[in-house]
Scaffold this motif. Sequence first.
Motif, PDB file in Angstrom:
ATOM      1  N   UNK A  98       0.838  -1.206   0.000  1.00  0.00           N
ATOM      2  CA  UNK A  98       0.000   0.000   0.000  1.00  0.00           C
ATOM      3  C   UNK A  98       0.871   1.253   0.000  1.00  0.00           C
ATOM      4  N   UNK A  99       1.917   1.258   0.832  1.00  0.00           N
ATOM      5  CA  UNK A  99       2.812   2.421   0.901  1.00  0.00           C
ATOM      6  C   UNK A  99       3.515   2.651  -0.434  1.00  0.00           C
ATOM      7  N   UNK A 100       3.975   1.587  -1.072  1.00  0.00           N
ATOM      8  CA  UNK A 100       4.643   1.733  -2.377  1.00  0.00           C
ATOM      9  C   UNK A 100       3.668   2.208  -3.449  1.00  0.00           C
ATOM     10  N   UNK A 101       2.440   1.733  -3.410  1.00  0.00           N
ATOM     11  CA  UNK A 101       1.425   2.177  -4.366  1.00  0.00           C
ATOM     12  C   UNK A 101       1.135   3.662  -4.198  1.00  0.00           C
ATOM     13  N   UNK A 102       0.981   4.100  -2.961  1.00  0.00           N
ATOM     14  CA  UNK A 102       0.736   5.523  -2.715  1.00  0.00           C
ATOM     15  C   UNK A 102       1.926   6.382  -3.118  1.00  0.00           C
ATOM     16  N   UNK A 103       3.140   5.905  -2.849  1.00  0.00           N
ATOM     17  CA  UNK A 103       4.337   6.659  -3.238  1.00  0.00           C
ATOM     18  C   UNK A 103       4.443   6.758  -4.758  1.00  0.00           C
ATOM     19  N   UNK A 104       4.123   5.676  -5.468  1.00  0.00           N
ATOM     20  CA  UNK A 104       4.148   5.690  -6.930  1.00  0.00           C
ATOM     21  C   UNK A 104       3.117   6.660  -7.473  1.00  0.00           C
ATOM     22  N   UNK A 105       1.914   6.625  -6.913  1.00  0.00           N
ATOM     23  CA  UNK A 105       0.874   7.564  -7.344  1.00  0.00           C
ATOM     24  C   UNK A 105       1.311   9.002  -7.138  1.00  0.00           C
ATOM     25  N   UNK A 106       1.871   9.294  -5.975  1.00  0.00           N
ATOM     26  CA  UNK A 106       2.303  10.659  -5.669  1.00  0.00           C
ATOM     27  C   UNK A 106       3.418  11.121  -6.603  1.00  0.00           C
ATOM     28  N   UNK A 107       4.419  10.273  -6.811  1.00  0.00           N
ATOM     29  CA  UNK A 107       5.517  10.655  -7.701  1.00  0.00           C
ATOM     30  C   UNK A 107       5.042  10.844  -9.138  1.00  0.00           C
ATOM     31  N   UNK A 108       4.163   9.968  -9.622  1.00  0.00           N
ATOM     32  CA  UNK A 108       3.622  10.138 -10.976  1.00  0.00           C
ATOM     33  C   UNK A 108       2.834  11.432 -11.098  1.00  0.00           C
ATOM     34  N   UNK A 109       2.039  11.738 -10.084  1.00  0.00           N
ATOM     35  CA  UNK A 109       1.255  12.965 -10.130  1.00  0.00           C
ATOM     36  C   UNK A 109       2.166  14.191 -10.153  1.00  0.00           C
ATOM     37  N   UNK A 110       3.213  14.187  -9.336  1.00  0.00           N
ATOM     38  CA  UNK A 110       4.140  15.326  -9.284  1.00  0.00           C
ATOM     39  C   UNK A 110       4.808  15.523 -10.639  1.00  0.00           C
ATOM     40  N   UNK A 111       5.343  14.445 -11.221  1.00  0.00           N
ATOM     41  CA  UNK A 111       6.050  14.591 -12.490  1.00  0.00           C
ATOM     42  C   UNK A 111       5.115  14.884 -13.647  1.00  0.00           C
ATOM     43  N   UNK A 112       3.921  14.343 -13.633  1.00  0.00           N
ATOM     44  CA  UNK A 112       2.945  14.696 -14.678  1.00  0.00           C
ATOM     45  C   UNK A 112       2.552  16.167 -14.564  1.00  0.00           C
ATOM     46  N   UNK A 113       2.414  16.664 -13.336  1.00  0.00           N
ATOM     47  CA  UNK A 113       2.073  18.069 -13.132  1.00  0.00           C
ATOM     48  C   UNK A 113       3.208  18.969 -13.623  1.00  0.00           C
ATOM     49  N   UNK A 114       4.445  18.586 -13.333  1.00  0.00           N
ATOM     50  CA  UNK A 114       5.593  19.367 -13.814  1.00  0.00           C
ATOM     51  C   UNK A 114       5.654  19.349 -15.334  1.00  0.00           C
ATOM     52  N   UNK A 115       5.403  18.194 -15.929  1.00  0.00           N
ATOM     53  CA  UNK A 115       5.413  18.103 -17.387  1.00  0.00           C
ATOM     54  C   UNK A 115       4.303  18.954 -17.985  1.00  0.00           C
TER      55      UNK A 115
END
Length: 81
Positions: A54-71
């Motif tokens: 669960x922690x890894x899934x949430x971390x992956x979601x957060x990192x993807x959201x951050x980088x997609x937002x930056x892009x």
Amino acid sequence: MLCWHWHRLVDSECLIVWLPLNGKIHTGSAYSWALVTCLLSAFSLSEWALITGIACTLATFLLNWIYRHKEYRFRTKSDEH
């Protein structure tokens, strides 16, 4: 090179600072490790696997959201110019 570490002579090339033995350090360390092992034993191995997943899934979601937002910001900023 000989290094002093916790009143033991260690024969290796190390850069360990000699720390004096202090009762407060050992007592605090013992209580800290007791708390850590108590918390670790609170769950079974399968429950820890679930929590880790669960922690890894949430971390992956957060990192993807951050980088997609930056892009997205980069693309909209470059489209304006």
